[in-house]
Design an enzyme around this catalytic site. Structure first.
Site, PDB file in Angstrom:
ATOM      1  N   ARG A   1     -15.620  22.171  28.811  1.00 38.98           N
ATOM      2  CA  ARG A   1     -16.231  20.850  28.942  1.00 38.98           C
ATOM      3  C   ARG A   1     -15.334  20.005  29.839  1.00 38.98           C
ATOM      4  NH1 ARG A   1     -15.335  15.852  25.805  1.00 38.98           N
ATOM      5  NH2 ARG A   1     -17.146  14.525  26.046  1.00 38.98           N
TER       6      ARG A   1
ATOM      7  N   HIS B   1     -16.923  10.015  32.083  1.00 45.40           N
ATOM      8  CA  HIS B   1     -15.837   9.924  31.112  1.00 45.40           C
ATOM      9  C   HIS B   1     -14.931   8.770  31.567  1.00 45.40           C
ATOM     10  CE1 HIS B   1     -13.567  12.442  27.924  1.00 45.40           C
ATOM     11  NE2 HIS B   1     -12.879  11.326  28.070  1.00 45.40           N
TER      12      HIS B   1
ATOM     13  N   GLU C   1     -18.336   8.926  24.842  1.00 41.58           N
ATOM     14  CA  GLU C   1     -17.843   7.815  24.038  1.00 41.58           C
ATOM     15  C   GLU C   1     -18.138   6.437  24.650  1.00 41.58           C
ATOM     16  OE1 GLU C   1     -13.793   8.244  22.797  1.00 41.58           O
ATOM     17  OE2 GLU C   1     -14.080  10.267  22.031  1.00 41.58           O
TER      18      GLU C   1
ATOM     19  N   ASN D   1     -17.288  13.473  18.902  1.00 44.85           N
ATOM     20  CA  ASN D   1     -15.833  13.510  19.049  1.00 44.85           C
ATOM     21  C   ASN D   1     -15.220  12.919  17.792  1.00 44.85           C
ATOM     22  OD1 ASN D   1     -16.392  14.383  21.607  1.00 44.85           O
ATOM     23  ND2 ASN D   1     -15.555  12.590  22.664  1.00 44.85           N
TER      24      ASN D   1
ATOM     25  N   TYR E   1     -11.523  12.396  15.480  1.00 44.65           N
ATOM     26  CA  TYR E   1     -10.066  12.507  15.331  1.00 44.65           C
ATOM     27  C   TYR E   1      -9.605  12.143  13.918  1.00 44.65           C
ATOM     28  CZ  TYR E   1      -9.971  13.452  20.248  1.00 44.65           C
ATOM     29  OH  TYR E   1     -10.179  14.059  21.456  1.00 44.65           O
TER      30      TYR E   1
ATOM     31  N   GLU F   1     -15.056  17.021  20.975  1.00 45.23           N
ATOM     32  CA  GLU F   1     -13.604  16.795  21.018  1.00 45.23           C
ATOM     33  C   GLU F   1     -13.070  16.764  19.596  1.00 45.23           C
ATOM     34  OE1 GLU F   1     -12.125  13.342  23.142  1.00 45.23           O
ATOM     35  OE2 GLU F   1     -13.490  13.731  24.806  1.00 45.23           O
TER      36      GLU F   1
HETATM   37  C1  FCB Z   1     -11.007  10.470  23.199  1.00 44.06           C
HETATM   38  C2  FCB Z   1     -11.243  10.588  24.677  1.00 44.06           C
HETATM   39  C3  FCB Z   1     -10.388  11.618  25.356  1.00 44.06           C
HETATM   40  C4  FCB Z   1      -8.977  11.602  24.825  1.00 44.06           C
HETATM   41  C5  FCB Z   1      -8.975  11.679  23.312  1.00 44.06           C
HETATM   42  C6  FCB Z   1      -7.600  11.734  22.710  1.00 44.06           C
HETATM   43  O1  FCB Z   1     -11.396   9.225  22.756  1.00 44.06           O
HETATM   44  O2  FCB Z   1     -12.593  10.883  24.930  1.00 44.06           O
HETATM   45  O3  FCB Z   1     -10.431  11.392  26.736  1.00 44.06           O
HETATM   46  O4  FCB Z   1      -8.319  10.488  25.277  1.00 44.06           O
HETATM   47  O5  FCB Z   1      -9.666  10.591  22.803  1.00 44.06           O
END
Ligand code: FCB
Length: 487
Positions: A96, A140, A185, A314, A316, A392
């Protein structure tokens, strides 16, 4: 990513069981890694590329750690063949990556740039030759500077320019790229770019941030239509969002209201118009003192609410939010989105983000894989059985090449493992997850943190551009080969 009948194989222990076992993924599950143009390509002014808002922003003193910029980055533009060989070595099924709009169409409008299109065409060919599926993201975060000068995402015309750019890219690459993503995002583009200002273009205009969110939605809709008009039958179009898994601090009404507000501002502001064709009423009320939303014109919601084939998620970390505390302004940055005197939470600035216990990543982000599981189930429950992919997921740690030449990153292995278990649990619970892309293939330019944060499963020595597969990269290769994770 292939579609079709999905067979979930593997151990038959009951879903949610914590007994460690081999968790086999569906046979057609796609394993990938992700990057983004400005973060890895470098060659910022080669081959006819012009400035994006990140070239400009990274030169503003104080905006990026160490005054780093993406001029060279991981030099992927010149080293893509080696990088594709690395991907093939890891057994990746998909890559990707994003296109740089100002490389494809310098200035954001006018004549396309053959050299820029040629670069992506060569990259796609190289990927296909090595058996790696190209997954293109059109945007992006790197808006051509000229479009920002004309108002950026606050200007409705930017959405139309985006659709033109989408058509240009599809005309050139659509014969070989099957899966396309319009935006990455949009929350960050709108609220970090135009409200908190920790991202390019660094503006602090809450009303413009809301307008930008709408224009990004419109860009997605118009871009999707442009892609479908140019792409062959069978091509798929996706949107990638960064939905928050929002947890209220307690079940008290004020804490629940804080969670509702953040959910509206980060999740429903994109998912509702795209997947349901409307903006949430509560969001409109929460922001009524900032805007009457008259930037939503007749027909816009119909343009936005067009079918998508896949929703990219995405993820985290989850967030915990609570009611404002009287006389106590929220501490900036606890939301994980960078410290600023200006809040990205427009209209809900006083909502409090609460630090979570436990050792965080090098970004200061908490580690909690249950958030990914819960988020996937929530999207499935609230928006129906739309195919999903984790586009992500990953973590930054303080990696270094040891004297023996190895990069040992056991925390990243554990992060990835626990999150893959969470994905597997969601699949077992009936959520249609088609693939997983770790962030990132390579250490790269981490936006306002510059090169100070390393997310790669491959280490990059930025002085020499030497690549070293980290222990996590080798571990990920084993997962891919087994199509299974332990946990
Ligand atoms: C996301 C982004 C990516 C990277 C990660 C850690 O928000 O899409 O580009 O910065 O965080």
């Amino acid at each position: 990513m292939r579609t079709g009948t999905r067979a979930v194989s593997g151990d038959t222990a009951s879903a949610g069981s914590r007994r460690a076992r081999t968790r086999a993924f569906p046979t057609d599950f796609v394993w990938g890694a992700a990057t983004a143009a400005y973060q890895v390509e470098g060659a910022a002014f080669d081959g006819g590329r012009t400035a994006s808002i990140w070239d400009t922003f990274s030169r503003v003193p104080g905006k990026v750690v160490n005054s780093d910029n993406g001029d060279i980055a991981a030099d992927h533009y010149h080293r893509f063949r080696d990088d594709v060989a690395l991907m093939a070595g890891l057994g990746l099924g998909a890559y990707r990556f994003s296109l740089s709009w100002s490389r494809v169409r310098p200035g954001g409008q006018g004549t396309p740039n053959p050299a820029g299109l040629d670069f992506y065409s060569r990259l796609v060919d190289e990927l296909l030759a090595k058996g790696v599926q190209p997954v293109v993201t059109l945007y992006h975060w790197d808006l051509p500077q000229e479009l920002e000068d004309a108002g950026g995402w606050g200007n409705r015309a930017t959405s139309e320019r985006f659709a033109e750019y989408a058509a240009i890219a599809a005309d050139r690459l659509g014969d070989r790229v099957e899966l396309w993503t319009t935006l990455n995002e949009p929350w960050c583009s709108a609220f970090l770019g135009y409200a908190s200002g920790v991202h390019a273009p660094g503006r602090h205009e809450p009303e413009v941030a809301l307008r930008a969110a709408h224009h990004l939605n419109l860009a997605h809709g118009l871009g999707t239509q442009a892609l479908r008009a140019s792409l062959p039958a069978g091509a798929r179009v996706a949107l990638t969002v960064n939905p928050a898994e929002v947890r209220p601090l307690s079940q008290e009404p004020a804490d629940l209201d804080a969670a509702r507000r953040v959910d509206a501002l980060q999740n429903r502001i994109f998912l509702d118009p795209v997947l349901r064709g409307s903006y949430p009423e509560d969001l409109i009320q929460d922001t009524a003192h900032l805007t009457d939303w008259s930037f939503v014109q007749d027909g816009d919601l119909e343009s936005i609410h067009v079918p998508v084939d896949l929703l990219g998620v995405n993820y985290y970390n989850p967030v915990v939010v609570g009611a404002p505390v009287a006389g106590d302004a929220p501490e900036p940055g606890v939301d994980g989105h960078g410290a600023s005197d200006f809040s990205p939470w427009v209209g809900s600035e006083s909502v409090r983000f609460v630090r979570m216990p436990g050792e965080p990543t090098a970004m200061g982000w908490p580690i909690d894989a249950s958030g990914l599981h819960d988020l996937l189930l929530r999207i499935h429950r609230d928006y129906g059985p739309i195919p999903l992919a984790i586009t992500e997921n990953g973590a930054a740690f303080h990696d270094y090449v040891g004297p023996d030449g190895e990069v040992r990153d056991p925390q990243r292995v554990e992060y990835l493992r626990s999150h893959l278990v969470a994905v597997h649990e969601a699949v077992e619970a009936g959520v249609d997850v088609r693939g997983y892309f770790c962030w990132s293939l390579l250490d790269n330019f981490e936006w306002s943190y510059g090169y100070s944060k390393r997310f790669g499963v491959v280490h990059v020595d930025f002085a020499t551009q030497r690549r070293t597969v980290k222990a996590s990269g080798n571990w990920y290769a084993d997962v891919i080969e087994a199509n299974a994770v332990q946990g």
